[in-house]
Design a protein around this motif. Structure first.
Motif, mmCIF file in Angstrom:
data_model
loop_
_atom_site.group_PDB
_atom_site.id
_atom_site.type_symbol
_atom_site.label_atom_id
_atom_site.label_comp_id
_atom_site.label_asym_id
_atom_site.label_seq_id
_atom_site.Cartn_x
_atom_site.Cartn_y
_atom_site.Cartn_z
ATOM 1 N N GLY A 62 0.783 -1.232 0.000
ATOM 2 C CA GLY A 62 0.000 0.000 0.000
ATOM 3 C C GLY A 62 0.815 1.283 0.000
ATOM 4 O O GLY A 62 0.264 2.362 -0.215
ATOM 5 N N MET A 63 2.128 1.196 0.225
ATOM 6 C CA MET A 63 2.964 2.396 0.299
ATOM 7 C C MET A 63 3.954 2.536 -0.847
ATOM 8 O O MET A 63 4.621 3.558 -0.969
ATOM 9 N N ILE A 64 4.071 1.536 -1.714
ATOM 10 C CA ILE A 64 5.119 1.511 -2.733
ATOM 11 C C ILE A 64 5.176 2.784 -3.569
ATOM 12 O O ILE A 64 6.231 3.388 -3.729
ATOM 13 N N GLU A 65 4.057 3.184 -4.140
ATOM 14 C CA GLU A 65 4.057 4.351 -5.031
ATOM 15 C C GLU A 65 4.560 5.602 -4.313
ATOM 16 O O GLU A 65 5.244 6.429 -4.904
ATOM 17 N N PHE A 66 4.237 5.702 -3.031
ATOM 18 C CA PHE A 66 4.662 6.870 -2.253
ATOM 19 C C PHE A 66 6.131 6.767 -1.853
ATOM 20 O O PHE A 66 6.837 7.769 -1.813
ATOM 21 N N TRP A 67 6.603 5.565 -1.577
ATOM 22 C CA TRP A 67 7.990 5.379 -1.155
ATOM 23 C C TRP A 67 8.966 5.580 -2.302
ATOM 24 O O TRP A 67 10.100 5.977 -2.075
ATOM 25 N N VAL A 68 8.563 5.323 -3.549
ATOM 26 C CA VAL A 68 9.494 5.489 -4.675
ATOM 27 C C VAL A 68 9.447 6.901 -5.271
ATOM 28 O O VAL A 68 10.342 7.275 -6.019
ATOM 29 N N ASP A 69 8.441 7.679 -4.938
ATOM 30 C CA ASP A 69 8.268 9.025 -5.508
ATOM 31 C C ASP A 69 9.068 10.052 -4.717
ATOM 32 O O ASP A 69 8.741 10.350 -3.566
ATOM 33 N N PRO A 70 10.132 10.620 -5.323
ATOM 34 C CA PRO A 70 10.962 11.580 -4.592
ATOM 35 C C PRO A 70 10.204 12.842 -4.169
ATOM 36 O O PRO A 70 10.645 13.553 -3.266
ATOM 37 N N ASP A 71 9.068 13.114 -4.783
ATOM 38 C CA ASP A 71 8.270 14.289 -4.408
ATOM 39 C C ASP A 71 7.264 13.987 -3.297
ATOM 40 O O ASP A 71 6.568 14.885 -2.828
ATOM 41 N N SER A 72 7.188 12.745 -2.886
ATOM 42 C CA SER A 72 6.251 12.342 -1.840
ATOM 43 C C SER A 72 6.865 12.568 -0.464
ATOM 44 O O SER A 72 8.058 12.337 -0.274
ATOM 45 N N PRO A 73 6.064 12.967 0.504
ATOM 46 C CA PRO A 73 6.607 13.092 1.867
ATOM 47 C C PRO A 73 6.988 11.735 2.461
ATOM 48 O O PRO A 73 7.660 11.679 3.481
ATOM 49 N N TYR A 74 6.596 10.652 1.815
ATOM 50 C CA TYR A 74 6.894 9.304 2.300
ATOM 51 C C TYR A 74 8.081 8.664 1.588
ATOM 52 O O TYR A 74 8.404 7.507 1.836
ATOM 53 N N LYS A 76 11.397 7.048 0.390
ATOM 54 C CA LYS A 76 12.453 6.335 1.107
ATOM 55 C C LYS A 76 13.711 6.334 0.247
ATOM 56 O O LYS A 76 13.681 5.954 -0.925
ATOM 57 N N GLU A 77 14.817 6.728 0.834
ATOM 58 C CA GLU A 77 16.093 6.831 0.115
ATOM 59 C C GLU A 77 16.517 5.543 -0.568
ATOM 60 O O GLU A 77 17.189 5.577 -1.597
ATOM 61 N N VAL A 78 16.140 4.394 -0.012
ATOM 62 C CA VAL A 78 16.535 3.120 -0.614
ATOM 63 C C VAL A 78 16.069 3.041 -2.068
ATOM 64 O O VAL A 78 16.694 2.372 -2.884
ATOM 65 N N PHE A 79 14.996 3.759 -2.405
ATOM 66 C CA PHE A 79 14.471 3.733 -3.768
ATOM 67 C C PHE A 79 15.030 4.856 -4.644
ATOM 68 O O PHE A 79 14.615 5.010 -5.781
ATOM 69 N N GLY A 80 15.982 5.602 -4.136
ATOM 70 C CA GLY A 80 16.577 6.693 -4.887
ATOM 71 C C GLY A 80 17.949 6.378 -5.461
ATOM 72 O O GLY A 80 18.672 7.265 -5.884
ATOM 73 N N GLN A 81 18.315 5.105 -5.506
ATOM 74 C CA GLN A 81 19.631 4.702 -5.987
ATOM 75 C C GLN A 81 19.548 4.348 -7.472
ATOM 76 O O GLN A 81 18.994 3.322 -7.842
ATOM 77 N N ASP A 82 20.112 5.200 -8.317
ATOM 78 C CA ASP A 82 20.021 5.011 -9.769
ATOM 79 C C ASP A 82 20.759 3.782 -10.281
ATOM 80 O O ASP A 82 20.401 3.228 -11.307
ATOM 81 N N ASP A 83 21.781 3.357 -9.570
ATOM 82 C CA ASP A 83 22.631 2.284 -10.080
ATOM 83 C C ASP A 83 22.209 0.891 -9.609
ATOM 84 O O ASP A 83 22.956 -0.062 -9.746
ATOM 85 N N LYS A 84 21.018 0.755 -9.073
ATOM 86 C CA LYS A 84 20.552 -0.535 -8.543
ATOM 87 C C LYS A 84 19.476 -1.144 -9.435
ATOM 88 O O LYS A 84 18.737 -0.445 -10.119
ATOM 89 N N LYS A 85 19.405 -2.464 -9.391
ATOM 90 C CA LYS A 85 18.316 -3.202 -10.052
ATOM 91 C C LYS A 85 17.351 -3.605 -8.945
ATOM 92 O O LYS A 85 17.732 -4.290 -8.003
ATOM 93 N N TYR A 86 16.105 -3.175 -9.062
ATOM 94 C CA TYR A 86 15.079 -3.462 -8.075
ATOM 95 C C TYR A 86 14.250 -4.652 -8.532
ATOM 96 O O TYR A 86 13.744 -4.663 -9.651
ATOM 97 N N ILE A 87 14.114 -5.627 -7.629
ATOM 98 C CA ILE A 87 13.301 -6.809 -7.922
ATOM 99 C C ILE A 87 12.300 -6.978 -6.784
ATOM 100 O O ILE A 87 12.695 -7.195 -5.635
ATOM 101 N N PHE A 88 11.035 -6.855 -7.124
ATOM 102 C CA PHE A 88 9.958 -6.935 -6.146
ATOM 103 C C PHE A 88 9.412 -8.351 -6.076
ATOM 104 O O PHE A 88 9.415 -9.072 -7.067
ATOM 105 N N HIS A 89 8.916 -8.721 -4.899
ATOM 106 C CA HIS A 89 8.248 -10.022 -4.788
ATOM 107 C C HIS A 89 7.131 -9.967 -3.759
ATOM 108 O O HIS A 89 7.127 -9.147 -2.844
ATOM 109 N N CYS A 90 6.172 -10.860 -3.959
ATOM 110 C CA CYS A 90 5.098 -11.095 -2.999
ATOM 111 C C CYS A 90 5.100 -12.595 -2.743
ATOM 112 O O CYS A 90 6.141 -13.241 -2.864
#
Length: 131
Positions: A62-74, A76-90
């Motif tokens: 429920g928070m993903i879109e807000f955590w990855v958006d640098p303009d969001s008050p929510y 999270k810096e972990v999602f601001g790393q340009d040189d990383k490959k992000y792999i999501f899972h459920c």
């Protein structure tokens, strides 16, 4: 009964058709890669019940879109790393497929674990558990 324009299964299929899917053995090989960020979007109770991938970032769905958006008050810096490959899972790959498709619509590049955590231990993936 509501007459839906699109079912959840159709949403998952559409998402999977346009995102990168990672097979479980392939992600197991990437677990220690410092350029890979594994993101677990499962509910905290799921993680407690079945364990989690060591080092994975926990980001509730429920928070993903807000955590990855640098303009969001929510944001999270972990999602601001340009040189990383992000792999999501459920758990099974459904929620993560829809999540990654949504993030790509936002301009955030990511992939997802095709079969989710459900096949992780069967393939010999490391699991951490909390007491």
């Amino acid at each position: 009964m509501p007459n839906l324009k699109k079912t959840a299964a159709e949403m998952v299929a559409e998402a999977r058709a346009r995102i990168e899917e990672i097979e479980t053995p392939d992600l197991i090989q990437m677990v220690d890669d410092p350029n890979v960020v594994i993101v677990d979007i499962r509910d905290p109770r799921e993680r407690q019940r079945s364990g989690f991938i060591p080092g994975a970032v926990h980001a509730p769905r429920g928070m993903i879109e807000f955590w990855v958006d640098p303009d969001s008050p929510y944001f999270k810096e972990v999602f601001g790393q340009d040189d990383k490959k992000y792999i999501f899972h459920c758990a099974s790959g459904w929620r993560s497929a829809i999540t990654v498709a949504t993030l790509q619509d936002m301009g955030f590049e990511a992939a997802h674990l095709k079969d989710g955590f459900s096949t992780w231990e069967k393939h010999g993936g490391p699991v951490e558990r909390t007491e």
